[in-house]
Structure formats: C-alpha cells, structure tokens
Design a protein around this motif. Structure first.
Motif, short mmCIF file in Angstrom:
data_model
loop_
_atom_site.label_atom_id
_atom_site.label_comp_id
_atom_site.label_asym_id
_atom_site.label_seq_id
_atom_site.Cartn_x
_atom_site.Cartn_y
_atom_site.Cartn_z
N SER A 10 -1.93 1.74 -11.59
CA SER A 10 -3.03 1.38 -10.70
C SER A 10 -2.97 2.79 -9.85
O SER A 10 -3.90 3.04 -9.44
CB SER A 10 -2.98 0.23 -10.03
OG SER A 10 -2.94 -0.85 -10.90
N MET A 11 -1.70 3.24 -9.24
CA MET A 11 -1.67 4.23 -8.36
C MET A 11 -2.41 5.66 -8.97
O MET A 11 -2.95 6.38 -8.58
CB MET A 11 -0.13 4.28 -7.96
CG MET A 11 0.59 3.55 -6.99
SD MET A 11 -0.57 3.48 -5.57
CE MET A 11 -0.04 5.28 -4.73
N ILE A 12 -2.12 5.64 -10.23
CA ILE A 12 -2.47 7.03 -10.87
C ILE A 12 -3.69 6.97 -11.14
O ILE A 12 -4.58 7.85 -10.86
CB ILE A 12 -1.85 7.01 -12.70
CG1 ILE A 12 -0.31 7.63 -12.11
CG2 ILE A 12 -2.45 8.14 -13.22
CD1 ILE A 12 0.51 7.48 -13.55
N SER A 35 -5.44 -4.53 -12.41
CA SER A 35 -5.49 -5.83 -11.43
C SER A 35 -6.27 -5.36 -10.31
O SER A 35 -6.04 -4.36 -9.71
CB SER A 35 -3.92 -6.24 -11.25
OG SER A 35 -4.27 -7.26 -10.12
N PHE A 36 -7.10 -6.16 -9.67
CA PHE A 36 -7.92 -6.06 -8.53
C PHE A 36 -7.01 -5.78 -7.35
O PHE A 36 -7.21 -4.84 -6.41
CB PHE A 36 -8.96 -7.15 -8.30
CG PHE A 36 -9.61 -6.95 -7.09
CD1 PHE A 36 -10.68 -6.11 -7.13
CD2 PHE A 36 -9.61 -7.80 -6.06
CE1 PHE A 36 -11.44 -5.74 -5.92
CE2 PHE A 36 -10.25 -7.65 -4.81
CZ PHE A 36 -11.37 -6.74 -4.83
N ILE A 37 -6.02 -6.58 -7.27
CA ILE A 37 -4.69 -6.83 -6.11
C ILE A 37 -4.25 -5.31 -6.30
O ILE A 37 -3.97 -4.68 -5.15
CB ILE A 37 -4.02 -7.69 -6.31
CG1 ILE A 37 -4.62 -8.99 -5.86
CG2 ILE A 37 -2.94 -7.66 -5.15
CD1 ILE A 37 -5.56 -9.41 -4.93
N HIS A 38 -3.76 -5.01 -7.53
CA HIS A 38 -3.17 -3.67 -7.54
C HIS A 38 -4.05 -2.41 -6.90
O HIS A 38 -3.70 -1.60 -6.45
CB HIS A 38 -2.64 -3.26 -9.17
CG HIS A 38 -1.44 -4.01 -9.43
ND1 HIS A 38 -0.95 -4.12 -10.63
CD2 HIS A 38 -0.41 -4.97 -8.79
CE1 HIS A 38 -0.16 -4.63 -10.87
NE2 HIS A 38 0.42 -5.28 -9.49
N ILE A 39 -5.17 -2.35 -7.43
CA ILE A 39 -6.18 -1.32 -7.07
C ILE A 39 -6.23 -1.30 -5.23
O ILE A 39 -6.18 -0.25 -4.93
CB ILE A 39 -7.51 -1.43 -7.75
CG1 ILE A 39 -7.35 -1.48 -9.08
CG2 ILE A 39 -8.60 -0.62 -6.96
CD1 ILE A 39 -6.98 -0.02 -9.54
N ILE A 40 -6.44 -2.55 -4.85
CA ILE A 40 -6.68 -2.67 -3.33
C ILE A 40 -5.30 -2.10 -2.80
O ILE A 40 -5.38 -1.07 -1.79
CB ILE A 40 -6.97 -4.16 -2.90
CG1 ILE A 40 -8.28 -4.69 -3.57
CG2 ILE A 40 -6.84 -4.19 -1.32
CD1 ILE A 40 -9.36 -3.78 -2.92
N ALA A 42 -3.13 -0.04 -3.98
CA ALA A 42 -2.76 1.37 -4.35
C ALA A 42 -3.63 2.39 -3.57
O ALA A 42 -3.41 3.35 -2.99
CB ALA A 42 -3.09 1.64 -6.01
N GLY A 43 -5.02 1.81 -3.16
CA GLY A 43 -5.95 2.54 -2.53
C GLY A 43 -5.43 2.64 -0.99
O GLY A 43 -5.83 3.70 -0.13
N VAL A 44 -4.94 1.61 -0.40
CA VAL A 44 -4.54 1.61 0.84
C VAL A 44 -3.39 2.52 1.01
O VAL A 44 -3.09 3.50 1.83
CB VAL A 44 -4.12 0.29 1.32
CG1 VAL A 44 -3.28 0.05 2.84
CG2 VAL A 44 -5.42 -0.72 1.48
N VAL A 45 -2.29 2.55 -0.06
CA VAL A 45 -1.20 3.22 -0.06
C VAL A 45 -1.65 4.83 -0.10
O VAL A 45 -1.16 5.61 0.69
CB VAL A 45 -0.29 2.89 -1.00
CG1 VAL A 45 0.93 3.88 -1.22
CG2 VAL A 45 0.40 1.43 -0.75
N GLY A 46 -2.53 5.16 -1.11
CA GLY A 46 -2.95 6.24 -1.47
C GLY A 46 -3.57 7.03 0.24
O GLY A 46 -3.54 7.96 0.30
N ALA A 47 -4.44 6.17 0.68
CA ALA A 47 -5.18 6.55 1.83
C ALA A 47 -4.28 6.86 2.90
O ALA A 47 -4.24 7.89 3.66
CB ALA A 47 -6.25 5.32 2.46
N LEU A 48 -3.11 6.00 3.12
CA LEU A 48 -2.28 6.26 4.12
C LEU A 48 -1.22 7.60 3.98
O LEU A 48 -1.24 8.32 4.64
CB LEU A 48 -1.19 5.04 4.26
CG LEU A 48 -1.80 3.52 4.85
CD1 LEU A 48 -0.74 2.57 4.57
CD2 LEU A 48 -2.10 4.18 6.25
N ILE A 49 -0.99 7.97 2.48
CA ILE A 49 -0.31 9.13 2.33
C ILE A 49 -0.98 10.24 2.67
O ILE A 49 -0.75 11.20 3.08
CB ILE A 49 0.09 9.08 0.83
CG1 ILE A 49 1.18 8.06 0.53
CG2 ILE A 49 0.61 10.47 0.31
CD1 ILE A 49 1.55 7.79 -0.91
#
Length: 64
Positions: A10-12, A35-40, A42-49
């Motif tokens: 999902s992160m990739i 998974s929808f939850i994984h995408i949400i 991963a998106g938040v983590v990616g945005a924070l990074i």
C-alpha cells in the motif's frame, strides 16, 4: 480469488500516486487487492514524510 496486500504494498502504491507515474494495469491490480484502511494510513504517513522533508529543506536553505 483476490489476494490481500500488505501495508508495504500500500505504501508503494501511494508513493507511485504521489509521483504520478502508474500504468493502468498496475492501478487496476491495486484497486482489486489493496485495503481501504491501508491506503488511508499510507497516504497520511506519506504526506507527513513529504512535509517533514520539505521542512528540513527549508530550514537548511534559510539557515545559510
């Protein structure tokens, strides 16, 4: 039978989405397996990074 993906997959997928480069076949595979939850998450983590990296760059430029 669809396989479930891992959080790293999902992160990739989110990384590719941030960059804006993705084949249509890869997108369809992601939609079928991620998974929808994984995408949400991963998106938040990616945005924070992304924001953290931008802040570090700005601090480095401003301090010189």
């Amino acid at each position: 039978m669809s396989k479930k993906s891992t959080f790293m997959q999902s992160m990739i997928a989110v990384l590719w989405a941030f960059l804006g480069v993705r084949k249509k076949s890869g997108l369809q595979e992601d939609v079928a397996s991620l998974s929808f939850i994984h995408i949400i998450i991963a998106g938040v983590v990616g945005a924070l990074i992304f924001m953290g990296v931008l802040l570090l760059i700005v601090k480095a430029v401003v301090s010189h």
